[in-house]
Design an enzyme around this catalytic site. Structure first.
Site, PDB file in Angstrom:
ATOM      1  N   GLY A 114       0.903  -1.090  -0.054  1.00 12.77           N
ATOM      2  CA  GLY A 114      -0.125  -0.076   0.172  1.00 12.77           C
ATOM      3  C   GLY A 114       0.689   1.298   0.219  1.00 12.77           C
ATOM      4  O   GLY A 114       0.707   2.197  -0.906  1.00 12.77           O
TER       5      GLY A 114
ATOM      6  N   GLU B  90      -6.469   5.084   2.752  1.00 14.45           N
ATOM      7  CA  GLU B  90      -6.744   3.830   3.290  1.00 14.45           C
ATOM      8  C   GLU B  90      -7.571   3.517   4.615  1.00 14.45           C
ATOM      9  O   GLU B  90      -7.920   4.675   5.189  1.00 14.45           O
ATOM     10  CB  GLU B  90      -5.079   2.986   3.598  1.00 14.45           C
ATOM     11  CG  GLU B  90      -4.365   2.693   2.255  1.00 14.45           C
ATOM     12  CD  GLU B  90      -3.035   2.130   2.826  1.00 14.45           C
ATOM     13  OE1 GLU B  90      -2.774   1.846   3.993  1.00 14.45           O
ATOM     14  OE2 GLU B  90      -2.421   1.749   1.596  1.00 14.45           O
TER      15      GLU B  90
ATOM     16  N   HIS C   7      -4.760  -9.313   8.497  1.00 15.47           N
ATOM     17  CA  HIS C   7      -5.258  -8.305   7.452  1.00 15.47           C
ATOM     18  C   HIS C   7      -6.607  -9.109   6.799  1.00 15.47           C
ATOM     19  O   HIS C   7      -6.506 -10.052   6.651  1.00 15.47           O
ATOM     20  CB  HIS C   7      -4.016  -8.467   6.333  1.00 15.47           C
ATOM     21  CG  HIS C   7      -4.181  -7.232   5.372  1.00 15.47           C
ATOM     22  ND1 HIS C   7      -5.200  -7.300   4.342  1.00 15.47           N
ATOM     23  CD2 HIS C   7      -3.471  -5.998   5.331  1.00 15.47           C
ATOM     24  CE1 HIS C   7      -5.077  -6.096   3.599  1.00 15.47           C
ATOM     25  NE2 HIS C   7      -4.069  -5.697   4.097  1.00 15.47           N
TER      26      HIS C   7
ATOM     27  N   ARG D 168      -8.783  -2.539  10.528  1.00 15.36           N
ATOM     28  CA  ARG D 168      -8.537  -3.895  10.111  1.00 15.36           C
ATOM     29  C   ARG D 168      -9.289  -4.900  10.952  1.00 15.36           C
ATOM     30  O   ARG D 168      -9.581  -5.988  10.566  1.00 15.36           O
ATOM     31  CB  ARG D 168      -7.047  -4.054   9.761  1.00 15.36           C
ATOM     32  CG  ARG D 168      -6.595  -3.359   8.596  1.00 15.36           C
ATOM     33  CD  ARG D 168      -4.963  -3.729   8.709  1.00 15.36           C
ATOM     34  NE  ARG D 168      -4.447  -3.005   7.178  1.00 15.36           N
ATOM     35  CZ  ARG D 168      -2.943  -2.819   7.113  1.00 15.36           C
ATOM     36  NH1 ARG D 168      -2.283  -3.421   7.809  1.00 15.36           N
ATOM     37  NH2 ARG D 168      -3.034  -2.243   5.866  1.00 15.36           N
TER      38      ARG D 168
ATOM     39  N   HIS E 137      -0.946 -10.797   9.946  1.00 13.69           N
ATOM     40  CA  HIS E 137      -0.169  -9.916   9.089  1.00 13.69           C
ATOM     41  C   HIS E 137       0.768  -9.078   9.790  1.00 13.69           C
ATOM     42  O   HIS E 137       1.865  -9.095   9.315  1.00 13.69           O
ATOM     43  CB  HIS E 137      -1.343  -8.721   8.290  1.00 13.69           C
ATOM     44  CG  HIS E 137      -0.823  -7.700   7.703  1.00 13.69           C
ATOM     45  ND1 HIS E 137       0.095  -8.087   6.571  1.00 13.69           N
ATOM     46  CD2 HIS E 137      -0.989  -6.466   7.804  1.00 13.69           C
ATOM     47  CE1 HIS E 137       0.497  -6.978   6.009  1.00 13.69           C
ATOM     48  NE2 HIS E 137      -0.091  -6.037   6.422  1.00 13.69           N
TER      49      HIS E 137
ATOM     50  N   GLU F  37       9.465  -4.085  13.252  1.00 10.10           N
ATOM     51  CA  GLU F  37       8.369  -4.869  13.674  1.00 10.10           C
ATOM     52  C   GLU F  37       8.720  -5.650  14.927  1.00 10.10           C
ATOM     53  O   GLU F  37       7.381  -5.978  15.736  1.00 10.10           O
ATOM     54  CB  GLU F  37       7.661  -5.757  12.635  1.00 10.10           C
ATOM     55  CG  GLU F  37       6.374  -6.330  12.886  1.00 10.10           C
ATOM     56  CD  GLU F  37       5.702  -7.215  11.760  1.00 10.10           C
ATOM     57  OE1 GLU F  37       4.776  -7.530  11.970  1.00 10.10           O
ATOM     58  OE2 GLU F  37       6.442  -7.039  10.674  1.00 10.10           O
TER      59      GLU F  37
ATOM     60  N   ARG G  88      -3.003  -1.779  14.489  1.00 11.70           N
ATOM     61  CA  ARG G  88      -2.171  -0.895  13.670  1.00 11.70           C
ATOM     62  C   ARG G  88      -2.993   0.040  12.477  1.00 11.70           C
ATOM     63  O   ARG G  88      -3.858  -0.792  12.006  1.00 11.70           O
ATOM     64  CB  ARG G  88      -1.195  -1.731  13.185  1.00 11.70           C
ATOM     65  CG  ARG G  88      -0.254  -0.872  12.301  1.00 11.70           C
ATOM     66  CD  ARG G  88       0.895  -1.547  11.614  1.00 11.70           C
ATOM     67  NE  ARG G  88       0.463  -2.481  10.520  1.00 11.70           N
ATOM     68  CZ  ARG G  88       0.531  -2.345   9.403  1.00 11.70           C
ATOM     69  NH1 ARG G  88       0.926  -1.013   8.733  1.00 11.70           N
ATOM     70  NH2 ARG G  88       0.100  -3.290   8.453  1.00 11.70           N
TER      71      ARG G  88
ATOM     72  N   LEU H 227       5.773   1.354   8.086  1.00 14.27           N
ATOM     73  CA  LEU H 227       7.107   1.469   7.252  1.00 14.27           C
ATOM     74  C   LEU H 227       7.697   3.027   7.655  1.00 14.27           C
ATOM     75  O   LEU H 227       8.901   2.972   7.907  1.00 14.27           O
ATOM     76  CB  LEU H 227       6.788   1.458   5.672  1.00 14.27           C
ATOM     77  CG  LEU H 227       6.328   0.452   4.938  1.00 14.27           C
ATOM     78  CD1 LEU H 227       6.111   0.877   3.505  1.00 14.27           C
ATOM     79  CD2 LEU H 227       7.549  -0.625   5.108  1.00 14.27           C
TER      80      LEU H 227
END
Length: 539
Positions: free
Chosen positions: A52, A126, A255, A301, A361, A385, A396, A402
């Site tokens: 993404g 998103e 996810h 999510r 995920h 992570e 999250r 990232l």
């Protein structure tokens, strides 16, 4: 066999985005750094798989405050407010400095080419975000970033890359020194790691003045995951054995949309598709999210994942469907990776809905760190992570990972280099000399691949069925019993068998699964992606 004892000024364990950026920043500051890469394949890291994008600035007034609110909402206000603010205020600057200017990552530009200023890139929206602020490179952002980063690392004279080396255990002054001198000290400190060299099958004593753990996530301890094969929780297991404080281990994010197919790693279907207007449908073509959440497909999510699983359990269907035909964008141009990957499997997403299922995920918890990446063990940093900065809280927000990896890598490198300049991290030769080489009495060649595969099946099925999207006390107790028994067996197996990469990964994976299960059992409150169907009553 070569020299069994090695020394590095700074040792980075892990070669994904966090580890790579930290190594590059340290080297740019004049610090020689060694990077351990567990796999010979540089793409065996979650960073390469990110589709993404990465959070930037939306260009709208008050965007930092808006981002803070979005992160806190997604994380169910279980976040560390200071860390969240640090990310929102300083993260975009780190993105600009490292990814854009230092590495030249080719982020997509705005379609009209006239956006200008902070919003000059094409910015997507998103789930959980109140505005479009996600910078991206089509749908292969992680791959593009890592290609640029890998090139820079390979070219830097102060960076030593060591592919095919797996960390076995962290070295500490309390646990690994011979004699009692350092064991009577109040402060325990990290001194390096025992490292397995896959080419020779030997264990090296890799001493270091400072260690940065960047080992990634834990997805491979679950039956269904979009994670790389390296994501077995090795950093969590090693840090736990060293007595480092952990936090939020029970918060494992699933996810909502991975391609429903039979392969070892599921293909992630980026949330950006839903951001462009793709609809989640059941087998009868009805929208799943209409009666679940007013944010529909752009709900956080954990909400979407549970909604899909509820639908599948209620109907008995094997998967849901993501209809990308409703997006109105050129799918081949905007999402080339997903388009090609689906076409390779006989699925044309321009005319067919995508069969999807949730999968493990992202790990929201991990090794507790401060804003500089420091842990509770002196001379040990954790980034990426495997670390728990408190950014994510109980769940999250999309595309924060990232940015967190980049910012905390920059902060850790800045802190390490400053401490080296002040003489705080000088080589402690006396301690290093007191640390012995790896001793292993195991001689039984019984690391049968069938046994290892069966043990992995036990771990993954227990975690998926009992410590998954929906949890109950009975399920968690069942997982605890099964994993405890397996852990006992593996401890004996580990001591009697010469080490191999598969055995090290299995041992780390089992320990991590046990730690997550224990944390989930302790936390009786249902929150975010730790969803208890039998939560403790509200006081």
């Amino acid at each position: 066999m070569g020299n069994l004892r090695v020394h590095s000024r700074a040792l980075v364990i892990g070669s994904g985005l966090a580890g790579g950026v930290a190594a590059l920043c340290l080297a740019d500051r004049g610090v020689p750094v060694t990077v351990l890469c567990a796999s010979e394949d540089p793409e065996n890291a979650n960073s390469w798989l990110a589709q993404g994008g990465i959070i930037h600035r939306s260009g709208l007034p008050g965007d930092a405050e808006s981002l803070i609110a979005d992160i806190l909402e997604a994380g169910r206000h279980h976040n560390n407010p200071g860390a969240v603010r640090h990310l929102a205020v300083h993260g975009p600057d780190a993105l600009e400095a490292i990814l854009h200017h230092r590495l030249g990552v080719p982020f997509d530009s705005a379609a009209d080419g006239s956006a200008g200023g902070e919003a000059r890139w094409d910015l997507a929206r998103e789930g959980g975000h109140s505005s479009a602020r996600i910078a991206h490179v089509a749908d292969h952002t992680g791959k593009s970033i890592m290609e640029c980063l890998s090139e820079a690392l390979a070219a830097h004279p102060l960076v030593t890359l060591m592919p095919g080396y797996t960390a076995v255990d962290l070295l500490t002054s309390h646990h690994h020194t011979r004699g009692m001198t350092w064991r009577y000290e109040l402060e325990n400190r990290c001194c390096g790691a025992y490292v397995y060299e896959e080419a020779t099958g030997t264990i090296k004593t890799h001493l270091a003045d400072v260690v940065l753990l960047a080992t990634g996530g834990v997805g491979q301890i679950y039956l269904h995951t979009a994670n790389a094969a390296s994501a077995v929780g090795s950093g969590i297991a090693m840090a736990s054995r060293a007595g480092v404080r952990m936090e939020n281990l029970e918060y494992v994010q699933f996810h909502p949309t991975t391609l429903y197919h039979i392969e070892p790693r599921r293909l992630l279907i980026t949330e950006a598709l839903r951001g462009e207007g793709a609809l989640l449908l059941n087998a009868k073509g009805r929208r799943i999210m209409e009666s679940v959440d007013p944010r529909l497909e752009l709900a956080p999510r954990d909400v979407v994942s549970r909604a899909i699983m509820d639908e599948l359990l209620a109907t008995g269907e094997p998967c849901a469907f993501l209809d990308a035909r409703a997006t109105g964008v050129d799918l081949e141009e905007r999402f080339p990776l997903i388009f090609r990957s689906c076409m390779d499997r006989g699925l044309d997403i321009r005319v067919q809905p995508i069969p999807v299922v949730p999968a493990a995920h992202y790990f929201c918890g991990g090794i507790l760190t401060d804003l500089r990446g420091r842990t509770t063990l002196e001379r040990l940093y954790a980034i990426g992570e495997c670390a728990c900065t408190g950014i994510h809280g109980a769940n999250r927000l999309a595309s924060t990972s990232l940015l967190e990896a980049v910012l905390w890598a920059v902060e850790a490198a800045r802190d390490v280099s400053a401490r080296i300049e002040r003489g705080e991290l000088s080589e402690d030769r006396a301690v290093h000399e007191a640390i012995g080489n790896w001793e292993h009495s195991g001689t039984e060649r019984n690391d049968d691949p069938a046994l290892i595969a069966q043990d992995w099946a036990t771990i993954r099925n227990a975690m998926w069925n009992y410590v998954g999207i929906r949890r109950t006390t009975a399920r968690l107790n069942r997982a605890f019993d099964e994993l405890r028994d397996l852990s006992r067996t593996l401890n004996a197996f580990y001591k009697s068998t010469p080490l191999s990469k598969p055995l090290i990964d299995l041992f780390h994976g089992c320990q991590t699964a046990c730690l997550i299960t224990e944390a989930a059992l302790r936390n009786k409150t249902s929150l975010g992606c730790h969803y208890r169907e039998d939560p403790a009553p509200t006081p």
